[in-house]
Design a protein around this motif. Structure first.
Motif, PDB file in Angstrom:
ATOM      1  N   SER A  25    -117.978  28.061  16.731  1.00  0.00           N
ATOM      2  CA  SER A  25    -117.569  27.325  17.921  1.00  0.00           C
ATOM      3  C   SER A  25    -118.746  26.599  18.562  1.00  0.00           C
ATOM      4  O   SER A  25    -119.861  27.100  18.621  1.00  0.00           O
ATOM      5  CB  SER A  25    -116.954  28.284  18.953  1.00  0.00           C
ATOM      6  N   ARG A  26    -118.479  25.400  19.075  1.00  0.00           N
ATOM      7  CA  ARG A  26    -119.506  24.620  19.761  1.00  0.00           C
ATOM      8  C   ARG A  26    -119.704  25.084  21.198  1.00  0.00           C
ATOM      9  O   ARG A  26    -120.685  24.739  21.833  1.00  0.00           O
ATOM     10  CB  ARG A  26    -119.107  23.133  19.775  1.00  0.00           C
ATOM     11  N   TYR A  27    -118.747  25.860  21.717  1.00  0.00           N
ATOM     12  CA  TYR A  27    -118.771  26.219  23.132  1.00  0.00           C
ATOM     13  C   TYR A  27    -119.148  27.675  23.422  1.00  0.00           C
ATOM     14  O   TYR A  27    -119.742  27.967  24.456  1.00  0.00           O
ATOM     15  CB  TYR A  27    -117.395  25.952  23.749  1.00  0.00           C
ATOM     16  N   LEU A  28    -118.766  28.576  22.536  1.00  0.00           N
ATOM     17  CA  LEU A  28    -118.933  29.998  22.851  1.00  0.00           C
ATOM     18  C   LEU A  28    -120.382  30.445  22.708  1.00  0.00           C
ATOM     19  O   LEU A  28    -121.061  30.102  21.742  1.00  0.00           O
ATOM     20  CB  LEU A  28    -118.035  30.834  21.937  1.00  0.00           C
ATOM     21  N   ASP A  29    -120.839  31.225  23.667  1.00  0.00           N
ATOM     22  CA  ASP A  29    -122.215  31.720  23.657  1.00  0.00           C
ATOM     23  C   ASP A  29    -122.391  32.925  22.751  1.00  0.00           C
ATOM     24  O   ASP A  29    -123.447  33.120  22.160  1.00  0.00           O
ATOM     25  CB  ASP A  29    -122.651  32.102  25.079  1.00  0.00           C
ATOM     26  N   CYS A  30    -121.361  33.758  22.678  1.00  0.00           N
ATOM     27  CA  CYS A  30    -121.468  34.946  21.828  1.00  0.00           C
ATOM     28  C   CYS A  30    -120.083  35.457  21.477  1.00  0.00           C
ATOM     29  O   CYS A  30    -119.089  35.129  22.138  1.00  0.00           O
ATOM     30  CB  CYS A  30    -122.282  36.051  22.507  1.00  0.00           C
ATOM     31  N   CYS A  31    -120.031  36.252  20.430  1.00  0.00           N
ATOM     32  CA  CYS A  31    -118.788  36.866  19.974  1.00  0.00           C
ATOM     33  C   CYS A  31    -118.878  38.367  20.244  1.00  0.00           C
ATOM     34  O   CYS A  31    -119.721  39.060  19.673  1.00  0.00           O
ATOM     35  CB  CYS A  31    -118.584  36.612  18.485  1.00  0.00           C
ATOM     36  N   ILE A  32    -118.016  38.858  21.108  1.00  0.00           N
ATOM     37  CA  ILE A  32    -118.043  40.271  21.505  1.00  0.00           C
ATOM     38  C   ILE A  32    -116.791  40.967  20.973  1.00  0.00           C
ATOM     39  O   ILE A  32    -115.677  40.463  21.145  1.00  0.00           O
ATOM     40  CB  ILE A  32    -118.096  40.410  23.035  1.00  0.00           C
ATOM     41  N   VAL A  33    -116.976  42.079  20.314  1.00  0.00           N
ATOM     42  CA  VAL A  33    -115.848  42.860  19.801  1.00  0.00           C
ATOM     43  C   VAL A  33    -115.697  44.124  20.640  1.00  0.00           C
ATOM     44  O   VAL A  33    -116.671  44.840  20.884  1.00  0.00           O
ATOM     45  CB  VAL A  33    -116.044  43.222  18.318  1.00  0.00           C
ATOM     46  N   SER A  34    -114.477  44.374  21.078  1.00  0.00           N
ATOM     47  CA  SER A  34    -114.176  45.594  21.826  1.00  0.00           C
ATOM     48  C   SER A  34    -113.435  46.554  20.909  1.00  0.00           C
ATOM     49  O   SER A  34    -112.370  46.224  20.376  1.00  0.00           O
ATOM     50  CB  SER A  34    -113.307  45.268  23.051  1.00  0.00           C
ATOM     51  N   THR A  35    -113.996  47.730  20.695  1.00  0.00           N
ATOM     52  CA  THR A  35    -113.375  48.726  19.831  1.00  0.00           C
ATOM     53  C   THR A  35    -113.863  50.116  20.215  1.00  0.00           C
ATOM     54  O   THR A  35    -114.936  50.268  20.815  1.00  0.00           O
ATOM     55  CB  THR A  35    -113.713  48.465  18.344  1.00  0.00           C
ATOM     56  N   ASP A  36    -113.070  51.130  19.862  1.00  0.00           N
ATOM     57  CA  ASP A  36    -113.493  52.517  20.061  1.00  0.00           C
ATOM     58  C   ASP A  36    -113.842  53.163  18.731  1.00  0.00           C
ATOM     59  O   ASP A  36    -114.143  54.348  18.676  1.00  0.00           O
ATOM     60  CB  ASP A  36    -112.377  53.327  20.733  1.00  0.00           C
ATOM     61  N   ASP A  37    -113.813  52.352  17.648  1.00  0.00           N
ATOM     62  CA  ASP A  37    -113.941  52.863  16.292  1.00  0.00           C
ATOM     63  C   ASP A  37    -115.314  52.531  15.710  1.00  0.00           C
ATOM     64  O   ASP A  37    -115.726  51.369  15.684  1.00  0.00           O
ATOM     65  CB  ASP A  37    -112.838  52.251  15.420  1.00  0.00           C
ATOM     66  N   ASP A  38    -116.003  53.532  15.190  1.00  0.00           N
ATOM     67  CA  ASP A  38    -117.359  53.330  14.652  1.00  0.00           C
ATOM     68  C   ASP A  38    -117.354  52.432  13.423  1.00  0.00           C
ATOM     69  O   ASP A  38    -118.262  51.608  13.245  1.00  0.00           O
ATOM     70  CB  ASP A  38    -117.988  54.685  14.292  1.00  0.00           C
ATOM     71  N   CYS A  41    -116.780  48.884  14.469  1.00  0.00           N
ATOM     72  CA  CYS A  41    -118.021  48.464  15.119  1.00  0.00           C
ATOM     73  C   CYS A  41    -119.052  48.019  14.092  1.00  0.00           C
ATOM     74  O   CYS A  41    -119.679  46.955  14.225  1.00  0.00           O
ATOM     75  CB  CYS A  41    -118.561  49.605  15.969  1.00  0.00           C
ATOM     76  N   GLN A  42    -119.221  48.809  13.040  1.00  0.00           N
ATOM     77  CA  GLN A  42    -120.211  48.505  12.017  1.00  0.00           C
ATOM     78  C   GLN A  42    -119.858  47.217  11.264  1.00  0.00           C
ATOM     79  O   GLN A  42    -120.719  46.356  11.025  1.00  0.00           O
ATOM     80  CB  GLN A  42    -120.315  49.667  11.027  1.00  0.00           C
ATOM     81  N   ILE A  43    -118.593  47.075  10.899  1.00  0.00           N
ATOM     82  CA  ILE A  43    -118.166  45.875  10.182  1.00  0.00           C
ATOM     83  C   ILE A  43    -118.323  44.641  11.059  1.00  0.00           C
ATOM     84  O   ILE A  43    -118.775  43.583  10.598  1.00  0.00           O
ATOM     85  CB  ILE A  43    -116.707  46.035   9.703  1.00  0.00           C
ATOM     86  N   ALA A  44    -117.969  44.762  12.322  1.00  0.00           N
ATOM     87  CA  ALA A  44    -118.098  43.633  13.246  1.00  0.00           C
ATOM     88  C   ALA A  44    -119.547  43.178  13.346  1.00  0.00           C
ATOM     89  O   ALA A  44    -119.852  41.977  13.319  1.00  0.00           O
ATOM     90  CB  ALA A  44    -117.569  44.029  14.624  1.00  0.00           C
ATOM     91  N   LYS A  45    -120.455  44.124  13.429  1.00  0.00           N
ATOM     92  CA  LYS A  45    -121.881  43.785  13.507  1.00  0.00           C
ATOM     93  C   LYS A  45    -122.369  43.127  12.224  1.00  0.00           C
ATOM     94  O   LYS A  45    -123.179  42.192  12.255  1.00  0.00           O
ATOM     95  CB  LYS A  45    -122.699  45.047  13.801  1.00  0.00           C
ATOM     96  N   GLU A  46    -121.879  43.601  11.087  1.00  0.00           N
ATOM     97  CA  GLU A  46    -122.283  43.023   9.797  1.00  0.00           C
ATOM     98  C   GLU A  46    -121.925  41.550   9.692  1.00  0.00           C
ATOM     99  O   GLU A  46    -122.635  40.771   9.056  1.00  0.00           O
ATOM    100  CB  GLU A  46    -121.626  43.798   8.652  1.00  0.00           C
TER     101      GLU A  46
END
Length: 212
Positions: A25-38, A41-46
């Motif tokens: 995206s040309r506009y978004l500053d960051c992509c934040i994932v909300s989860t309670d699952d480890d 969380c790990q896949i999102a960071k990868e």
């Protein structure tokens, strides 16, 4: 579908497709994932997402509303003007759709914009059945128009792909859609929202065909 968001589709975990388009995206500053699952969380960071904290248990229930999750996030991450909710279940949505919805919101001077698509079946042709199974029209319309598609107003449905909201609206109205919300139109072929295994299989075929 258990663990749907990290189930592989077209060669990647489902959530990865949304993260990758967010990062384009040309506009978004960051992509934040909300989860309670480890594992999520790990896949999102990868794939390049930012997971600043795990979601509180009380906001990780089957009946948790998306608005409550977003309100929790913006309460912890206050230094932004807009929040854009992108659900992983819409992997056919593109970075151009994300930016298009944001542009639509800004150009109209609105506090919110949601993605929509044309309905396949008009609500003007829908009926309710009473206790005696008699037909009652869902909407009032003259009979001479109800059988002529070209005379019916074009209607749209939410497709769940993009929700753009100002922090101010979210904090004060606690909802995604208000009286001044504008709609960003997406084609039906990018408006699939995965809910069932059948949806998953259909979308995977479309994604593989598009990639080929």
């Amino acid at each position: 579908m258990p663990r749907k968001n990290i189930r592989e589709i077209a060669g990647k975990p489902l959530i990865a497709w949304t993260i990758l388009d967010t990062l384009k995206s040309r506009y978004l500053d960051c992509c934040i994932v909300s989860t309670d699952d480890d594992e999520i969380c790990q896949i999102a960071k990868e794939y390049g997402a930012y997971v600043p904290f795990l979601r509180p248990l009380e906001l990780a229930q089957d009946d948790t509303a998306s608005i409550d999750v977003v309100l929790d996030l913006i309460g912890r991450l206050p230094n932004y003007d807009y929040a854009v909710l992108l659900q992983p279940t819409s992997p056919l949505r593109t970075a151009e759709d994300i930016d298009g919805a944001i542009s639509c919101c800004l150009e109209h001077g609105s506090k919110s914009c949601v993605s929509v698509t044309e309905t396949e079946y008009s609500p003007y042709w829908m009926y309710k059945l009473d206790e005696a199974n008699k037909m009652n029209p869902l909407l009032n319309i003259s009979q001479d128009k109800s059988y002529q598609r070209q005379k019916l107003a074009q209607v749209y449905r939410l497709n769940g792909a993009v929700y753009v909201n100002s922090y101010d609206m979210l904090k004060h109205e606690h909802r995604f859609i208000g009286k001044d919300t504008v709609g960003y139109i997406m084609p039906q072929e990018r408006s699939y929202d995965i809910d069932t295994l059948q949806d998953f299989e259909i979308v995977e075929i479309l994604m593989k065909g598009k990639r080929n």
